[in-house]
Scaffold this motif. Structure first.
Motif, PDB file in Angstrom:
ATOM      1  N   GLY A  70       0.819  -1.209   0.000  1.00  0.00           N
ATOM      2  CA  GLY A  70       0.000   0.000   0.000  1.00  0.00           C
ATOM      3  C   GLY A  70       0.846   1.249   0.000  1.00  0.00           C
ATOM      4  N   SER A  91       3.982   3.276   8.022  1.00  0.00           N
ATOM      5  CA  SER A  91       2.955   2.428   8.627  1.00  0.00           C
ATOM      6  C   SER A  91       3.593   1.326   9.471  1.00  0.00           C
ATOM      7  CB  SER A  91       2.015   1.857   7.565  1.00  0.00           C
ATOM      8  OG  SER A  91       2.743   1.332   6.493  1.00  0.00           O
ATOM      9  N   MET A 137      -3.263   6.885   5.526  1.00  0.00           N
ATOM     10  CA  MET A 137      -3.560   6.889   4.092  1.00  0.00           C
ATOM     11  C   MET A 137      -2.329   7.266   3.286  1.00  0.00           C
ATOM     12  SD  MET A 137      -7.094   8.901   4.398  1.00  0.00           S
ATOM     13  CE  MET A 137      -6.512   9.452   5.967  1.00  0.00           C
ATOM     14  N   GLU A 176      -7.236   3.195   1.153  1.00  0.00           N
ATOM     15  CA  GLU A 176      -5.891   3.194   1.743  1.00  0.00           C
ATOM     16  C   GLU A 176      -4.892   3.945   0.881  1.00  0.00           C
ATOM     17  OE1 GLU A 176      -4.399  -0.422   3.541  1.00  0.00           O
ATOM     18  OE2 GLU A 176      -6.411  -1.286   3.361  1.00  0.00           O
TER      19      GLU A 176
END
Lengths: 295, 408
Positions: free
Chosen positions: B340, B349, B362, B397
């Motif tokens: 992602g 993340s 995001m 995402e």
């Protein structure tokens, strides 16, 4: 001409290297390295190829050594010599050892670039005519018709490039060919080259018992056959002045050189004729140049 | 402290000035758009005798890094610069230089890697080097380029770090955008940056040493047997750099009066923020404007500028993550088929995952392969993150912002 005994005594007064090496039995490269580093007594930094064939024998030499990756010939010594200049250390010589694969195949662009910049170091190319360290793979210097593990039916590329002359036409101060069969000639050239400034290039033919498929005792003999047959003429180009340093009275047939080696088993008649023609032409051509300024 | 000179310089000329002030000794460099002014300005300094260095006009980037490696091992401070195709071409020596623990400094004037061919910026060329062991800094403007290069030598040459450093600034947007740049006094820089001497590696015969204490010989001696330990030690050096960079930032700040956040990252209007955007490089400048506008409107949003990507400021990111409701990472680099988002998102993340209660996260692809980034683009992103913070959930995402035509 000095006698063998006198020569022996003179060279080996003090060995530059500890005994033994990690090369194959009968390797003429080990002899070449021994000659080179027993001749160069100056303070030096050695840059060698990552493979054992091109400078691996220097591991028992008492001098700073550095190695980069396969194509590092040309750029590694450039960095060392420029840094020495910046540090004002003109007393330290830079000696580079490359193989025909590293220096003349994958790293040829870098070698050419170093030559054209006239970088201040002495480059040796230990030419055993294939990538030998990794198990006999064809390189750009592998002759026509030769068996290697990657050319099982014989090398199909027609000609090898004339590396010393190509380097010479970068208009560098010194280019020479040498081989272990002609020791005094070899030493003279090393002595001459080490004291010069700028880019110096010595192309050393290194018969390889493992890759060329001959008996380990025959290395010196083969290096002489290569010279006598005109396959590997001995010459030097000193600031443009061309000189043949060894002239065989009469050239022996290339066949005699070829027959001694198992790697030529895939050579056909036509290819042998090609090799003979090239050797003849080359010798005549070089004799014409002898004593002349070529640049 | 002497009064600094101010000059109108773009990013590339500022870099050349930094190299001159840092007294680099060997500079092997190959020109590539949009880095060429770095080369020409350095060549000019050397020709005029203003910089006493060996300038080596090499034939390729691969050789540039190769020459830098051996020159650094011989005992000279070295600099080189490149980008895009050039960086990909020099990949092989890039690994050797960090493996040898040589503190070479390289400028990367970010340019997208082909194909699709582009002369303009994105961060893929430098971020591609994230696993190599090099430290990485990202600069917002010409002044930061100058300051960061000087700091990079000090950090990389620290005896507990001994790692090469990438200083990245984006092509054209930073490299060709001129601003008044304050040039520190040479005397001050000399005091800040002592004469280069590698504590373990020196090829000069009477000083010969090619060892790193704990492990043994480098090069021939260090083979796969001790490779894991070797990598582990490089990791410790990164950990050390994480503590050192803030200190150097403060020390440099005392000399010049310029601070870059806390060294690893800078927080901009993060007090009381419920949402934050994380940026790298020149997008930061654009984002500051948007944050100012939104704050005027009373929106609780802040900005975090990542100054170093290596070492990654994990703890600092976690600290911020614990305070806010939503984070949006603006990726100016692609990681095709990733979990992602781009490399920045993936790292961030991972850093946030260890929090007991993590914020919404995001990723926003923006400014890829030289697409211009405007305040409107950033405003859209900011509003998306603010909305997520308000609603307590995210819609998507990964956002492909600036996408032309229909999203498939």
């Amino acid at each position: 001409m000095m006698s063998w005994n006198e020569l022996d005594k003179k060279i080996f007064e003090r060995e530059a290297r500890l005994p033994g090496h990690s090369l194959c039995p009968g390797c003429t490269g080990a002899i070449a390295e021994r000659l080179i580093f027993n001749t160069i007594k100056d303070k030096k930094i050695i840059f060698h190829g990552p493979g054992v064939c091109a400078g691996g024998g220097t591991s028992l030499l008492k001098a700073p050594k550095i190695t980069e990756y396969l194509s590092g010939t040309g750029m590694g010594p450039t960095g060392v010599s420029r840094a020495l200049k910046q540090l004002g250390r003109n007393d330290v010589k830079v000696v580079a050892m490359g193989g025909d694969g590293g220096a003349l195949d994958i790293g040829f662009g870098k070698l050419s670039a170093a030559a054209i910049r006239n970088e201040n170091y002495l480059q040796f190319v230990m030419d055993n005519e294939a990538y030998m360290n990794t198990g006999i793979q064809r390189s750009g210097q592998t002759p026509e018709g030769v068996w290697t593990t990657t050319t099982p039916a014989g090398n199909k590329t027609s000609k090898t490039k004339n590396a010393p002359m190509i380097i010479a036409y970068h208009y560098v101060p010194y280019v020479a060919t040498a081989t272990v069969g002609y020791t005094q000639d070899f030493i003279n050239k090393v002595k001459k080259a080490i004291d010069m400034d700028g880019f110096r290039y010595i192309h050393v033919l290194v018969p390889c018992p493992t890759g060329w498929r001959f008996q380990t005792k025959k290395g010196i003999e083969l290096s002489r056959l290569a010279v006598k047959s005109g396959i590997f003429p001995l010459y030097e180009i000193d600031h443009g002045k061309f000189k043949v340093t060894y002239k065989p009275k009469e050239l022996i047939p290339v066949k005699e050189y070829v027959e001694e080696q198992g790697r030529f088993r895939t050579l056909n008649e036509e290819q042998l004729m090609d090799l003979q023609r090239a050797a003849d032409f080359y010798s005549i051509h070089l004799n014409e140049l002898d004593g002349k300024n070529i640049y | 402290m002497n009064l600094p000179i101010r000059k109108l310089l773009d990013g590339n000329h500022a870099a050349a000035w930094a190299v001159k002030l840092s007294r680099a000794g060997v500079i092997p460099i190959f020109p590539i758009t949009p880095q060429t002014e770095v080369v020409s300005q350095i060549a000019d300094f050397v020709e005029k005798g203003e910089l006493k260095a060996e300038y080596v006009p090499v034939e390729s980037e691969h050789s540039a890094m190769g020459v830098a490696a051996s020159a650094s091992a011989t005992g000279c401070r070295t600099f080189t610069a490149s980008n895009s195709q050039g960086i990909v071409y020099m990949e092989e020596p890039i690994w050797w230089v960090s493996g040898w623990r040589l503190p070479v400094v390289m400028g990367i004037v970010n340019r997208a890697i082909g194909f699709p061919t582009s002369l303009g910026p994105d961060h893929n060329d430098s971020l591609l080097q994230r696993d190599t062991g090099w430290l990485q800094f990202y600069c917002e403007n010409a002044q930061e380029v100058l300051d960061t290069i000087i700091q990079a030598y000090r950090i990389g040459e620290d005896k507990n770090v001994l790692l090469p450093v990438i200083v990245a600034w984006e092509g054209f947007v930073v490299s060709h955008a001129a601003m008044p740049v304050s040039i520190p006094d040479q005397e001050d820089v000399d005091k800040f940056l002592p004469f280069y001497e590698h504590p373990y590696i020196n090829l000069v015969p009477d000083k010969y040493s090619f060892k790193i204490k704990q492990i043994g010989a480098v090069g021939e001696g260090t083979r796969f047997e001790s490779g894991t330990e070797w990598r582990y030690q490089m990791e410790l050096a990164h950990e050390y750099a994480k503590k050192l960079i803030p200190k150097i930032n403060t020390e440099y700040g005392k000399i010049t009066g310029r601070l870059y956040g806390k060294g690893l990252l800078e927080q901009y209007r993060c007090n009381g923020a419920e949402a934050v955007l994380i940026t790298m490089g020149s997008i930061t400048g654009t984002t500051r404007v948007v944050i100012d506008q939104l704050r005027e409107e009373g929106k609780p949003i802040g900005l975090v500028k990542l100054r170093t990507f290596r070492p990654f400021p994990t703890e600092a990111i976690r600290e911020i993550g614990a305070k806010v409701k939503a984070i949006g990472f603006i990726d100016r680099a692609i990681s095709q088929g990733s979990a992602g988002g781009g490399p920045g998102s993936i790292e961030t993340s991972r850093a946030l995952y260890s929090l007991e209660k993590h914020p919404l996260f995001m990723s926003f692809y923006c400014g890829l392969t030289s697409r211009e980034v405007t305040t409107d683009d950033i405003r859209d992103i900011a509003e998306t993150v603010l909305k997520a913070a308000e609603m307590g959930k995210i819609e998507k995402e990964v956002y492909w912002t600036q996408l032309r035509g229909e999203e498939l």
